[in-house]
Scaffold this active site. Structure first.
Site, PDB file in Angstrom:
ATOM      1  N   ASP A 108      -4.095   3.109   1.769  1.00 42.79           N
ATOM      2  CA  ASP A 108      -3.010   3.018   0.813  1.00 42.79           C
ATOM      3  C   ASP A 108      -2.546   1.562   0.805  1.00 42.79           C
ATOM      4  OD1 ASP A 108      -1.146   3.798  -1.090  1.00 42.79           O
ATOM      5  OD2 ASP A 108      -0.370   5.470   0.086  1.00 42.79           O
ATOM      6  N   HIS A 139       6.754   4.183   0.682  1.00 43.65           N
ATOM      7  CA  HIS A 139       6.947   2.890   0.029  1.00 43.65           C
ATOM      8  C   HIS A 139       8.126   2.150   0.657  1.00 43.65           C
ATOM      9  CE1 HIS A 139       4.630   4.990  -3.120  1.00 43.65           C
ATOM     10  NE2 HIS A 139       4.222   3.795  -3.466  1.00 43.65           N
TER      11      HIS A 139
END
Length: 335
Positions: free
Chosen positions: A244, A174
């Site tokens: 993702d 992230h």
């Protein structure tokens, strides 16, 4: 696949969902107030585009978007010590856990959850941590296989993640692009094993935003080597490949949102996710071409396999739900 703003659709949401390149919606905690409210939100989406896939991250532990009154699902690693003591009992519990997780989401018309986590890890990777079943690939395969059995029993498709495994890097994709310097041979002896063993049971796979320089210079999500040669050819996977989130820092090196989406689709993804960035999502919608018939076919298999699910109230009256809820509550520390 993109997200919507809140408990009900805004005018902008409604306009965006009509775009033909939108293929699905992912819910977040901000979309959940109650099962009844989410059911109504799902109905609003279906009224606009009944064919859209609706999903959520409902793994358990710290990744559970929908909470009370739904069952609190324990982190998957909490099953590991139980498995080491009594394999058969733990596997039955995981079958029931998968059935309950899917059954609760079904009451709200949700097609699938992005689960199970197949990363082989025991709290080395900060973003995976106790989301993983175990650091033993055979144990991951057995326990994830049981969870999948329960999810499938309830009529729900499954998404294995994060291919080929996040357990060898400590960084959180992230925030950074993790680099894993292991060879494909080393990965085949550990991290890849659950994906290879469960390839026929998985309906979809989500690749990781990790770069493996000894395999390919591109991060996995954008790599033909990983997605076509390894996953499709070597592992024999025939299901959908869903990227993702392209908003994550691990994807930033591939350029603009439009460039990331094009690269992911060229690499072998059937669907790309853009979450929590409306401008980025719109940018992607303006450049992507319609899906191939092969990708459409794979994604349609992700649909919920129950056209008339019961209400949450009806589910709570079932003895199986009550027993499983009580057991999972104990494992989650609620009792």
């Amino acid at each position: 696949m993109l997200d919507v703003e809140g408990y009900e659709l805004t005018d902008e949401d409604k306009e965006l969902l009509q775009h033909p390149i939108v293929g699905g919606v992912i819910y977040f905690a901000r979309n959940f107030q109650s099962p009844e409210q989410v059911s109504e939100l799902t109905s609003q989406i279906r009224a606009i585009r009944p064919e859209l896939l609706i999903a959520v991250d409902q793994e358990g532990g710290r990744v559970q978007r929908f909470k009370s009154p739904l069952t609190r699902i324990p982190p998957m690693q909490s099953f590991s010590p139980l498995f080491e003591k009594n394999e058969s009992s733990t596997l039955q519990t995981l079958i029931n856990c998968g059935w309950l997780l899917a059954s609760e989401l079904k009451t709200m018309g949700i097609d699938f959850s992005f689960t199970p986590v197949l990363d082989v890890d025991k709290c080395f990777c900060e973003v995976i941590a106790n989301r993983s079943f175990s650091e033993n690939p055979a144990h991951v395969t057995a326990m994830a296989g049981a969870l999948i059995e329960g999810l499938h029993e309830a009529g729900m498709a499954v998404v294995g993640k994060h291919f080929p495994g996040h357990g060898g890097v400590s960084g959180d994709s992230h925030h950074v692009l993790p680099i894993d310097n292991r060879s494909i041979h080393e990965l085949s002896e550990k991290d890849l094993l659950p994906f290879m063993s469960l390839s026929e049971e998985l309906d979809a796979i989500m690749p990781a935003h990790i770069r493996f320089p000894k395999v390919d210079e591109n991060p996995v999500c954008f790599s033909k080597t990983w997605l076509k040669s390894v996953l499709r050819d070597d592992c024999g996977f025939t299901g959908a490949i869903m990227s993702d989130d392209l908003s994550m820092a691990g994807a930033h090196g591939m350029g603009t949102y439009a460039e990331r989406a094009r690269a992911a689709m060229a690499g072998g993804c059937d669907m790309v996710l853009v979450c929590n960035n409306r401008e980025g999502a719109i940018e992607v919608l303006d450049v992507l071409e319609p899906l191939s018939s092969e990708s459409e076919s794979r994604l349609q298999k992700m649909r919920l396999r129950d056209n008339k699910p019961m209400s949450f109230g009806e589910l709570k009256n079932m003895e199986r739900w009550q027993k499983t809820n009580a057991l999972l509550s104990v494992l989650s520390g609620d009792s």
